[in-house]
Design a protein around this motif. Structure first.
Motif: not given
Length: 272
Positions: A116-118, A131, A133, A135, A178, A180-182
């Motif tokens: 998860l890139n968020h 994870w 955080h 970008p 990629r 979305g955020d994954f």
């Protein structure tokens, strides 16, 4: 069914201290062998395709064992599942030739890392995804990944406690996709060294964050020096996604039961 039995498993690595049996009985192997022994009416010893570490999950793990007492396939499947703790399940059971070996007959193994890139850490998927955080630059990660493909000495991505006789492995596929955020990273090789995938993920994340250039990954690989690489990445998002065998063994086809969580995010299965 008496004789050699193969099983397909899935499990949540957060609930166990890894695959391999431990004195405290906290491993997946401990739970599985205890359940099988009760169904079998005698002790059972299992051989596994890939020994996963604590926290590492499995979508399609494969094991075999030798049974001396006849039991129907439904007993190995539903009977064993009734005795297993939450977080591990037998997906299929099949009698196989005595020449079959879950570990040594495996032609390829595939791992998936879901990241998860968020800016906000995961809650519902805590322990199920890695994870980052800040970008990540996908293009740079893809460029870096290309340097790892092929047959190499992967000493720079090998844990100090790795017991493999040789550090040479053939990495046949490394996709960085990629959704979305994954980020979904798919690895396929003849075999993997201890912590190899997590160490490669760590290196690719450093490149994605701009801490290192894509060419740095090649330099690390050629150095064969573990101290030159990035830190070992968290086990949270790592899944043993598939093990490939010769069709002659007649094992069931690989099935992805991750469903809503990752099937849509990954969009792909290993190209076996």
């Amino acid at each position: 069914m008496a004789g050699r039995i193969a099983l397909g498993l899935e499990y949540d690595g957060r609930l166990f201290c890894g695959w391999q049996t431990q004195p405290g009985g906290c491993a997946v192997q401990d739970a599985l062998e205890a359940a099988l022994a009760e169904v079998h009416g005698a002790p059972v010893s299992t051989i596994v395709a890939g020994r996963t570490d604590a926290g590492v999950h499995a979508l399609n793990q494969v094991v075999h064992f030798d049974a001396v007492n006849d039991r129907p396939e439904s007993a190995w499947l539903r009977g064993t599942n009734a005795l297993l703790p939450p977080g591990v399940a037998v997906v299929w059971a099949k009698q196989v030739s005595e020449e079959f070996n879950a570990r040594y007959a495996a032609l390829e193994r595939a791992y998936r890392y879901v990241l998860l890139n968020h800016p906000v850490r995961p809650a519902l998927l805590a322990g199920k995804v890695g994870w980052v955080h800040a970008p990540l630059d996908q293009a740079n990660m893809v460029e870096a990944a290309a340097h790892l493909l092929g047959e190499h000495d992967f000493s720079a991505f090998r844990a100090a406690e790795c017991q493999a006789k040789s550090p040479v492995r053939q990495l046949r596929e490394l996709n960085v996709v990629r959704h979305g955020d994954f980020f979904v990273l798919e690895f396929r090789a003849n075999a993997f060294l201890h912590h190899q995938v997590r160490n490669m993920v760590g290196a690719l994340v450093w490149v994605g964050l701009g801490r290192r250039s894509p060419a740095w990954v090649k330099e690390v690989l050629e150095s064969r020096d573990r101290s030159q690489a990035a830190a070992t990445f968290a086990a949270d998002g790592l899944y043993l996604s598939a093990v490939r065998y010769d069709p002659k063994w007649g094992l069931p086809a690989t099935v992805d039961r991750s469903g809503w969580a990752f099937a849509g995010a990954a969009g792909i299965m290993p190209s076996f």
